[in-house]
Design a protein around this motif. Structure first.
Motif, PDB file in Angstrom:
ATOM      1  N   VAL A  25      88.858  61.528 -35.971  1.00 34.77           N
ATOM      2  CA  VAL A  25      87.740  61.928 -35.420  1.00 34.77           C
ATOM      3  C   VAL A  25      86.266  61.064 -35.944  1.00 34.77           C
ATOM      4  CG1 VAL A  25      86.200  63.812 -34.472  1.00 34.77           C
ATOM      5  CG2 VAL A  25      88.640  64.299 -34.798  1.00 34.77           C
ATOM      6  N   ILE A  26      85.743  60.411 -35.085  1.00 35.95           N
ATOM      7  CA  ILE A  26      84.762  59.741 -35.582  1.00 35.95           C
ATOM      8  C   ILE A  26      83.503  59.735 -34.355  1.00 35.95           C
ATOM      9  CG2 ILE A  26      83.712  57.371 -36.023  1.00 35.95           C
ATOM     10  CD1 ILE A  26      86.512  56.733 -36.823  1.00 35.95           C
ATOM     11  N   ASP A  27      82.362  60.316 -34.658  1.00 38.61           N
ATOM     12  CA  ASP A  27      81.241  60.239 -33.425  1.00 38.61           C
ATOM     13  C   ASP A  27      81.466  61.212 -32.396  1.00 38.61           C
ATOM     14  OD1 ASP A  27      79.357  58.999 -35.054  1.00 38.61           O
ATOM     15  OD2 ASP A  27      80.048  56.922 -34.150  1.00 38.61           O
ATOM     16  N   GLY A  28      82.280  62.342 -32.716  1.00 34.43           N
ATOM     17  CA  GLY A  28      82.747  63.265 -31.572  1.00 34.43           C
ATOM     18  C   GLY A  28      83.909  62.880 -30.743  1.00 34.43           C
ATOM     19  N   ASP A  44      96.731  52.066 -44.565  1.00 31.08           N
ATOM     20  CA  ASP A  44      97.108  53.482 -43.773  1.00 31.08           C
ATOM     21  C   ASP A  44      96.641  54.639 -44.461  1.00 31.08           C
ATOM     22  OD1 ASP A  44      98.927  53.492 -45.728  1.00 31.08           O
ATOM     23  OD2 ASP A  44     100.716  53.494 -44.269  1.00 31.08           O
ATOM     24  N   ASP A  45      96.596  54.678 -45.685  1.00 32.88           N
ATOM     25  CA  ASP A  45      96.193  55.596 -46.631  1.00 32.88           C
ATOM     26  C   ASP A  45      94.901  56.108 -46.290  1.00 32.88           C
ATOM     27  OD1 ASP A  45      95.548  53.598 -47.744  1.00 32.88           O
ATOM     28  OD2 ASP A  45      95.457  54.378 -50.033  1.00 32.88           O
ATOM     29  N   VAL A  46      94.030  54.953 -46.029  1.00 34.31           N
ATOM     30  CA  VAL A  46      92.572  55.445 -45.766  1.00 34.31           C
ATOM     31  C   VAL A  46      92.338  56.353 -44.593  1.00 34.31           C
ATOM     32  CG1 VAL A  46      90.334  54.442 -45.272  1.00 34.31           C
ATOM     33  CG2 VAL A  46      91.902  53.327 -47.041  1.00 34.31           C
ATOM     34  N   LEU A  47      93.233  56.087 -43.508  1.00 37.89           N
ATOM     35  CA  LEU A  47      93.337  56.543 -42.306  1.00 37.89           C
ATOM     36  C   LEU A  47      93.834  57.943 -42.319  1.00 37.89           C
ATOM     37  CD1 LEU A  47      93.699  53.685 -39.607  1.00 37.89           C
ATOM     38  CD2 LEU A  47      91.694  54.846 -40.151  1.00 37.89           C
ATOM     39  N   LEU A  48      95.069  57.905 -43.055  1.00 34.55           N
ATOM     40  CA  LEU A  48      95.625  59.341 -43.076  1.00 34.55           C
ATOM     41  C   LEU A  48      94.724  60.246 -43.849  1.00 34.55           C
ATOM     42  CD1 LEU A  48      99.070  57.753 -43.752  1.00 34.55           C
ATOM     43  CD2 LEU A  48      98.603  59.252 -41.681  1.00 34.55           C
ATOM     44  N   GLU A  58      82.819  58.702 -43.424  1.00 37.82           N
ATOM     45  CA  GLU A  58      83.610  57.448 -44.039  1.00 37.82           C
ATOM     46  C   GLU A  58      83.696  56.282 -43.430  1.00 37.82           C
ATOM     47  OE1 GLU A  58      84.053  60.681 -43.533  1.00 37.82           O
ATOM     48  OE2 GLU A  58      85.322  61.591 -45.232  1.00 37.82           O
ATOM     49  N   PHE A  59      83.641  56.306 -42.104  1.00 35.04           N
ATOM     50  CA  PHE A  59      83.585  55.267 -41.306  1.00 35.04           C
ATOM     51  C   PHE A  59      82.519  54.464 -41.270  1.00 35.04           C
ATOM     52  CE2 PHE A  59      82.784  53.069 -37.145  1.00 35.04           C
ATOM     53  CZ  PHE A  59      83.960  52.128 -36.894  1.00 35.04           C
ATOM     54  N   GLU A  60      81.205  54.810 -41.529  1.00 37.88           N
ATOM     55  CA  GLU A  60      80.132  54.178 -41.645  1.00 37.88           C
ATOM     56  C   GLU A  60      79.743  53.878 -42.907  1.00 37.88           C
ATOM     57  OE1 GLU A  60      78.105  53.652 -39.097  1.00 37.88           O
ATOM     58  OE2 GLU A  60      79.002  55.003 -37.657  1.00 37.88           O
ATOM     59  N   ASP A  61      80.073  54.576 -43.936  1.00 41.10           N
ATOM     60  CA  ASP A  61      80.097  53.849 -45.208  1.00 41.10           C
ATOM     61  C   ASP A  61      80.890  52.568 -45.350  1.00 41.10           C
ATOM     62  OD1 ASP A  61      78.487  56.089 -45.969  1.00 41.10           O
ATOM     63  OD2 ASP A  61      79.960  57.390 -46.949  1.00 41.10           O
ATOM     64  N   ALA A  62      82.106  52.511 -44.626  1.00 40.26           N
ATOM     65  CA  ALA A  62      82.937  51.464 -44.980  1.00 40.26           C
ATOM     66  C   ALA A  62      82.365  50.253 -44.157  1.00 40.26           C
ATOM     67  CB  ALA A  62      84.291  51.746 -44.322  1.00 40.26           C
ATOM     68  N   GLY A  63      81.189  50.168 -43.676  1.00 39.47           N
ATOM     69  CA  GLY A  63      80.303  49.001 -42.887  1.00 39.47           C
ATOM     70  C   GLY A  63      81.447  48.408 -41.877  1.00 39.47           C
ATOM     71  N   HIS A  64      81.904  49.305 -40.965  1.00 33.02           N
ATOM     72  CA  HIS A  64      82.691  48.546 -40.060  1.00 33.02           C
ATOM     73  C   HIS A  64      82.004  47.563 -39.247  1.00 33.02           C
ATOM     74  CE1 HIS A  64      85.473  51.776 -41.100  1.00 33.02           C
ATOM     75  NE2 HIS A  64      86.468  50.831 -40.828  1.00 33.02           N
ATOM     76  N   SER A  65      82.678  46.118 -38.612  1.00 38.06           N
ATOM     77  CA  SER A  65      82.156  45.267 -38.012  1.00 38.06           C
ATOM     78  C   SER A  65      82.060  45.759 -36.730  1.00 38.06           C
ATOM     79  CB  SER A  65      82.761  44.002 -38.117  1.00 38.06           C
ATOM     80  OG  SER A  65      84.150  44.269 -37.447  1.00 38.06           O
ATOM     81  N   GLU A  70      84.422  47.880 -31.542  1.00 40.21           N
ATOM     82  CA  GLU A  70      85.108  47.374 -29.940  1.00 40.21           C
ATOM     83  C   GLU A  70      86.605  47.641 -29.982  1.00 40.21           C
ATOM     84  OE1 GLU A  70      83.921  43.412 -29.568  1.00 40.21           O
ATOM     85  OE2 GLU A  70      81.698  44.032 -29.107  1.00 40.21           O
ATOM     86  N   LEU A  71      87.101  47.422 -31.023  1.00 44.35           N
ATOM     87  CA  LEU A  71      88.847  47.610 -31.149  1.00 44.35           C
ATOM     88  C   LEU A  71      88.988  49.129 -31.287  1.00 44.35           C
ATOM     89  CD1 LEU A  71      91.484  46.434 -31.508  1.00 44.35           C
ATOM     90  CD2 LEU A  71      91.051  46.375 -33.997  1.00 44.35           C
ATOM     91  N   MET A  72      88.192  49.986 -31.639  1.00 44.16           N
ATOM     92  CA  MET A  72      88.217  51.433 -31.680  1.00 44.16           C
ATOM     93  C   MET A  72      88.461  51.983 -30.352  1.00 44.16           C
ATOM     94  SD  MET A  72      85.592  52.726 -34.387  1.00 44.16           S
ATOM     95  CE  MET A  72      85.578  54.395 -33.707  1.00 44.16           C
ATOM     96  N   GLU A  73      87.578  51.428 -29.272  1.00 45.27           N
ATOM     97  CA  GLU A  73      87.862  51.952 -28.088  1.00 45.27           C
ATOM     98  C   GLU A  73      89.180  51.843 -27.399  1.00 45.27           C
ATOM     99  OE1 GLU A  73      85.333  53.689 -26.939  1.00 45.27           O
ATOM    100  OE2 GLU A  73      84.377  53.304 -28.804  1.00 45.27           O
TER     101      GLU A  73
END
Length: 135
Positions: A25-28, A44-48, A58-65, A70-73
């Motif tokens: 769950v990220i941003d609702g 995979d352990d990060v996601l699990l 956690e997602f924001e702290d990792a600094g995703h591009s 876009e891939l998340m969608e």
């Protein structure tokens, strides 16, 4: 025609916590990242580790591009159902009269039990005097 968004509770999303069935769950929004686990650059352990809770920080702290966002969608399966926030208890407002009553009770207690601290001090003085006299 607009697509209907499926709503999930955090408990429902948390049940998907294995390598074969992993939701985060990220941003609702709820994402089924099971097919992406092996490709995830962080492993995979990060996601699990983020299942069963809101992983936005956690997602924001990792600094995703932008590309990662876009891939998340592609993995979005629905949104997190908003739960009402717990009621905040109301503070009790104490009037000046109640404050005076409380302070008066405290004064009465100290008047009533003044003997105890005085007796302790007295016994300490006597004990100290006797100890010094023996030397």
């Amino acid at each position: 025609m607009p697509t209907l968004t499926k709503l999930y509770t955090m408990q429902e999303a948390a049940q998907h916590n294995t390598k074969e069935d992993c939701w985060v769950v990220i941003d609702g929004k709820v994402y089924d990242v099971s097919p992406y686990l092996d490709e995830h650059p962080g492993g995979d352990d990060v996601l699990l580790a983020t299942t069963g809770k809101d992983a936005t920080d956690e997602f924001e702290d990792a600094g995703h591009s932008k590309t990662a966002r876009e891939l998340m969608e592609n993995f979005c399966v629905g949104e997190l159902e908003e739960t009402p926030s717990p009621a905040i208890p109301e503070l009790e407002i104490v009037s000046k009269n109640q404050t005076k009553d409380i302070s008066q009770k405290l004064v009465n207690l100290t008047r009533q039990y003044w003997v105890v601290p005085v007796a302790l001090v007295g016994m300490s003085v006597v004990t100290g005097f006797l100890y010094l006299r023996r030397k």
